[in-house]
Design an enzyme around this catalytic site. Structure first.
Site, short mmCIF file in Angstrom:
data_model
loop_
_atom_site.label_atom_id
_atom_site.label_comp_id
_atom_site.label_asym_id
_atom_site.label_seq_id
_atom_site.Cartn_x
_atom_site.Cartn_y
_atom_site.Cartn_z
N LYS A 36 -4.99 2.96 0.39
CA LYS A 36 -4.64 3.26 1.99
C LYS A 36 -3.30 4.47 2.36
O LYS A 36 -3.19 4.84 3.54
CB LYS A 36 -5.28 2.24 3.43
N GLY A 80 -2.37 7.12 1.38
CA GLY A 80 -3.14 8.93 0.96
C GLY A 80 -3.05 8.78 -0.47
O GLY A 80 -3.00 10.25 -1.06
N THR A 81 -3.65 7.65 -1.39
CA THR A 81 -3.88 8.54 -2.66
C THR A 81 -4.80 9.71 -2.64
O THR A 81 -4.41 10.72 -3.69
CB THR A 81 -4.70 7.20 -3.21
N HIS A 138 -2.87 1.34 -8.71
CA HIS A 138 -2.01 1.57 -6.82
C HIS A 138 -1.01 0.22 -7.49
O HIS A 138 -0.75 -0.65 -6.66
CB HIS A 138 -3.08 0.45 -5.91
N SER A 168 -6.15 1.63 8.29
CA SER A 168 -6.83 2.36 7.78
C SER A 168 -7.18 1.31 6.76
O SER A 168 -9.14 1.32 5.89
CB SER A 168 -5.84 3.32 6.79
N PHE A 175 -15.26 6.97 4.41
CA PHE A 175 -13.89 7.05 3.61
C PHE A 175 -12.45 7.40 4.18
O PHE A 175 -11.76 7.09 4.56
CB PHE A 175 -14.28 6.81 2.07
N ARG A 179 -12.18 8.86 7.46
CA ARG A 179 -12.35 8.09 8.83
C ARG A 179 -11.99 8.90 9.77
O ARG A 179 -12.48 9.76 10.44
CB ARG A 179 -11.60 6.02 8.60
#
Ligand code: A3P
Length: 313
Positions: free
Chosen positions: A62, A64-65, A129, A159, A275, A277
């Site tokens: 969450k 900014g991947t 991640h 987020s 996703f 959002r």
């Protein structure tokens, strides 16, 4: 490039995963909570054959991947957006540790995701991640490039809260207050955000590491597209940098079925959720109470004191 799965295949698997309410359980690997099925393949993941020309996008989820992976993928395609738009971002950029429960994998005869990356031609853009210490050690010996993104942990909380609700993950069903307690603990999936951030923050001056901040991308997307392209060794024209910047704006990524994860996650079937959002900095201000904000500030101070890592707003 041939894709290992079609969007429809992937979508079907995600539907089985999430909408059919497969149980989501966390295990632990070297002290880090990870989805149980990820724990099972971690030994194998650690011996993954890294290539020196790999480009990794690594983040705490969450942060900014999806945004930065799309910029990297477009840069590595030399800004050929027609080619980029032929396949979904999440298929172009394999998610290293993603795996599906065996019964779901069997539906599509699918190997675990890192095996799919084995087949991909160079140069690969790979997403993970995993905390730095759990990445395949060859990343460091072969000096593959790593872009790491940091986001204000308050916005990350908001987020992640919405994301876990949307996909019915471990934190679903918790109140925001309860969620803050879970996500700000070492019991949270992927471990604590501060350890994750600090691993890369401490290595931010290494030549194969680029640490970016979500808030900087919001302030100056064009400038960050240029930084990323230089880091990845691409000398792109001003026009190409402009085109990639436009391709990666929030609204364009939301409206593009090849960049909005909803189409793959089957999230567009969940009313009122997406996703993509808000895509803002400072959205936490509409979620945190004064007390929650104070306790988050205290945690940030405690964990980051003396590291030089701070958050403006
Ligand atoms: P919000 O939930 O605050 O809207 P990740 O890809 O690491 O899971 O991060 C997802 C977050 O990045 C979401 O934040 C999403 O809206 C935001 N995001 C994705 N693409 C973006 C873009 N092009 N511009 C701004 N924010 C973006």
């Amino acid at each position: 490039m041939d894709m290992y799965l079609t969007t429809e295949d992937f979508r079907e698997m995600m539907r089985v995963m999430y909408t059919d309410q497969q149980p989501y359980t966390l295990g632990e690997y070297e002290g880090i909570p990870l989805a149980s099925e990820v724990c099972e393949i971690m030994d194998e993941l650690r011996s993954f054959e890294v290539r020196a020309d790999d480009c990794w996008i690594v983040t705490y989820p969450k942060a900014g991947t999806t945004w930065v992976q799309e910029i990297m993928s477009a840069v590595m395609h030399d800004g050929n957006l027609e080619e980029v738009n032929k396949s979904h971002s999440m298929l172009r950029v394999p998610y290293f540790e993603q795996t599906f429960p065996e019964e779901v994998r069997r539906l599509k005869n699918l190997p675990t995701t890192h095996r799919i990356a084995d087949e991909m031609p160079s140069p690969r853009v790979i997403k993970s991640h995993l905390p730095g210490q759990l990445l395949p050690p060859q990343i460091w010996t072969k000096k593959a490039k790593i872009v790491y993104v940091i986001r204000n942990p308050k916005d990350l909380m908001v987020s992640f809260f919405h994301f876990e609700q949307m996909l019915n993950l471990k934190g679903a069903g918790l109140s925001f207050e309860e969620y803050l307690g879970y996500r700000n603990s070492k019991k949270a999936s992927y471990g604590s955000w501060w350890d994750h951030y600090l691993y890369f923050w401490k290595r931010r001056h290494q030549p194969n590491v680029l640490v970016l901040r979500f808030e900087d991308l919001k302030r100056d997307l064009r400038g960050n597209v240029e930084i990323i392209s230089q880091f990845l060794g691409k000398a792109l024209s001003a026009k190409t940098l402009d085109d990639i910047t436009e391709h990666c704006s929030f609204i364009n990524m939301k409206n593009n079925p090849m960049t909005n994860p909803d189409s793959l996650l089957a999230a567009d079937e969940i009313p009122g959720r997406s996703f993509m959002r808000k895509g803002k900095s400072g959205n936490w201000k509409t979620h945190f109470t004064v007390a929650q904000n104070e306790s988050m500030d205290a945690l940030i101070k405690e964990k980051l004191h003396g590291t030089g890592l701070t958050f403006d707003h």
